[in-house]
Design a protein around this motif. Sequence first.
Motif, mmCIF file in Angstrom:
data_model
loop_
_atom_site.group_PDB
_atom_site.id
_atom_site.type_symbol
_atom_site.label_atom_id
_atom_site.label_comp_id
_atom_site.label_asym_id
_atom_site.label_seq_id
_atom_site.Cartn_x
_atom_site.Cartn_y
_atom_site.Cartn_z
ATOM 1 N N MET A 162 0.866 -1.308 0.203
ATOM 2 C CA MET A 162 0.038 0.051 0.062
ATOM 3 C C MET A 162 0.911 1.217 0.083
ATOM 4 O O MET A 162 0.168 2.389 0.052
ATOM 5 C CB MET A 162 -0.764 0.130 1.268
ATOM 6 C CG MET A 162 -1.887 -0.982 1.289
ATOM 7 S SD MET A 162 -3.049 -1.287 0.033
ATOM 8 C CE MET A 162 -3.775 0.553 0.034
ATOM 9 N N ILE A 220 0.264 4.267 -2.324
ATOM 10 C CA ILE A 220 -1.078 4.877 -1.971
ATOM 11 C C ILE A 220 -0.817 5.847 -0.657
ATOM 12 O O ILE A 220 -0.941 7.116 -0.598
ATOM 13 C CB ILE A 220 -2.262 3.911 -1.518
ATOM 14 C CG1 ILE A 220 -2.442 3.260 -2.667
ATOM 15 C CG2 ILE A 220 -3.519 4.857 -1.197
ATOM 16 C CD1 ILE A 220 -2.987 4.153 -4.209
ATOM 17 N N PRO A 279 -3.065 -6.217 -2.024
ATOM 18 C CA PRO A 279 -3.777 -4.911 -2.281
ATOM 19 C C PRO A 279 -5.113 -5.018 -1.487
ATOM 20 O O PRO A 279 -5.760 -4.026 -1.101
ATOM 21 C CB PRO A 279 -3.953 -5.266 -3.688
ATOM 22 C CG PRO A 279 -2.513 -5.852 -4.203
ATOM 23 C CD PRO A 279 -2.217 -6.743 -3.026
ATOM 24 N N GLY A 326 -5.524 -2.780 1.467
ATOM 25 C CA GLY A 326 -6.493 -1.638 1.183
ATOM 26 C C GLY A 326 -7.778 -1.691 1.892
ATOM 27 O O GLY A 326 -8.244 -0.430 2.450
ATOM 28 N N TYR A 376 -6.300 -0.432 5.361
ATOM 29 C CA TYR A 376 -6.042 1.083 5.429
ATOM 30 C C TYR A 376 -7.173 2.153 5.499
ATOM 31 O O TYR A 376 -7.392 3.034 6.098
ATOM 32 C CB TYR A 376 -5.141 1.424 3.971
ATOM 33 C CG TYR A 376 -4.643 2.976 3.684
ATOM 34 C CD1 TYR A 376 -3.978 3.563 4.524
ATOM 35 C CD2 TYR A 376 -5.164 3.551 2.635
ATOM 36 C CE1 TYR A 376 -3.700 4.843 4.593
ATOM 37 C CE2 TYR A 376 -4.856 4.749 2.262
ATOM 38 C CZ TYR A 376 -4.075 5.500 3.378
ATOM 39 O OH TYR A 376 -3.814 6.829 3.162
ATOM 40 N N ARG A 377 -8.304 1.647 4.432
ATOM 41 C CA ARG A 377 -9.472 2.641 4.293
ATOM 42 C C ARG A 377 -10.355 2.204 5.678
ATOM 43 O O ARG A 377 -10.921 3.530 6.047
ATOM 44 C CB ARG A 377 -10.236 1.829 3.384
ATOM 45 C CG ARG A 377 -11.611 2.540 2.989
ATOM 46 C CD ARG A 377 -12.471 1.701 1.759
ATOM 47 N NE ARG A 377 -11.481 1.542 0.594
ATOM 48 C CZ ARG A 377 -11.740 0.414 0.014
ATOM 49 N NH1 ARG A 377 -12.793 -0.565 0.403
ATOM 50 N NH2 ARG A 377 -11.209 0.250 -1.083
#
Length: 450
Positions: free
Chosen positions: A286, A289, A407, A411, A414-415
């Motif tokens: 990640m 990003i 991913p 993801g 992280y979100r």
Amino acid sequence: MQGARAPRDQGRSPGRMSALGRSSVILLTYVLAATELTCLFMQFSIVPYLSRKLGLDSIAFGYLQTTFGVLQLLGGPVFGRFADQRGARAALTLSFLAALALYLLLAAASSPALPGVYLLFASRLPGALMHTLPGRAGGTGVQVGPGRGQPAEDPGHLQGAAQMVITDLSAPEERPAALGRLGLCFGVGVILGSLLGGTLVSAYGIQCPAILAALATLLGAVLSFTCIPASTKGAKTDAQAPLPGGPRASVFDLKAIASLLRLPDVPRIFLVKVASNCPTGLFMVMFSIISMDFFQLEAAQAGYLMSFFGLLQMVTQGLVIGQLSSHFSEEVLLRASVLVFIVVGLAMAWMSSVFHFCLLVPGLVFSLCTLNVVTDSMLIKAVSTSDTGTMLGLCASVQPLLRTLGPTVGGLLYRSFGVPVFGHVQVAINTLVLLVLWRKPMPQRKDKVR
């Protein structure tokens, strides 16, 4: 050290090292690995611009990278078994020929007269056979991103053959240092490949780095075929060869590959390797990003940070691990790497700027390099010399697995929870790993030759 080296050389069959001496073969292997990595980082200057030129968005580029990761995941163990059965010469030559095919397809994809998108995806297919260097040379898992908004591509697809040669030709007590020196090859590839790639693209266009890389890998294939011994295994390994006319074990024998994971102590060492790599692997997947959203870095600044990673890995693997391995046992180094992981995870949970992250990078690189080099060395010792290539292929499959699943999992984390969650996960998992290592220490063993 001389006394340790002599028995290994005496165990070689006559003519096995006739073309070059042992030290010369090791040196040539380092040169071949550095050449392949230089070509790889030249490719990094091509793929993102070529994908943009062909109209691929970030999602399609992600599919391209995922395809590459899956091929690496499936190809690593099979390639390792091929190296065990066919020898170092065949393995290195095949790897360079696969790289040659990849760079030729990239050059063709940049031609307006050809179907570029199809050729770009087709260029990922030879990646299943490109296994010259260990996954990141036992290194950081750092992924080199093409720029803002685009998934990172990983140098870890070059795995197995070079590491197998170094493993077979180095004495057990010298092996961690010898494997660590492959990090120098990584550093050379990062610096020289990035410099050449960017300069050639700016001066002569996208096709030029691909053509030059194709020529370099062709030279690598010729050197591998003419100078690398047919086999680097010990003489005792030859006794396991099938009798003429008898059945020969298949390269695709998945049961034989999986059976290595059931050997004594192998499941525990392998689990430690996967578990400790997992939190940092998710963070690195990640990172492109995070560097944009959390650190607010421009593409050039992210590139400087990646260069910092590469330089630290080169120093750590080329110098630090070799010195530490001569003074401390593998068990001590393994515990130290996990302990540093915990400290880095605690700090990561509280970091708020790229400056804080830069302070964490040396500890992160040290832990990743030490963990991967030491666990690879332990796993190699746990199998017979005839299975080192297969085991190295299994070790190398850890990073493609993280690239394939990372991913989605990274993801989601992280979100939902932000950057601190990666530090919390790292602390939790590595604390459990450290407790396991303290309650039941890893066995100290010598190479198995059956």
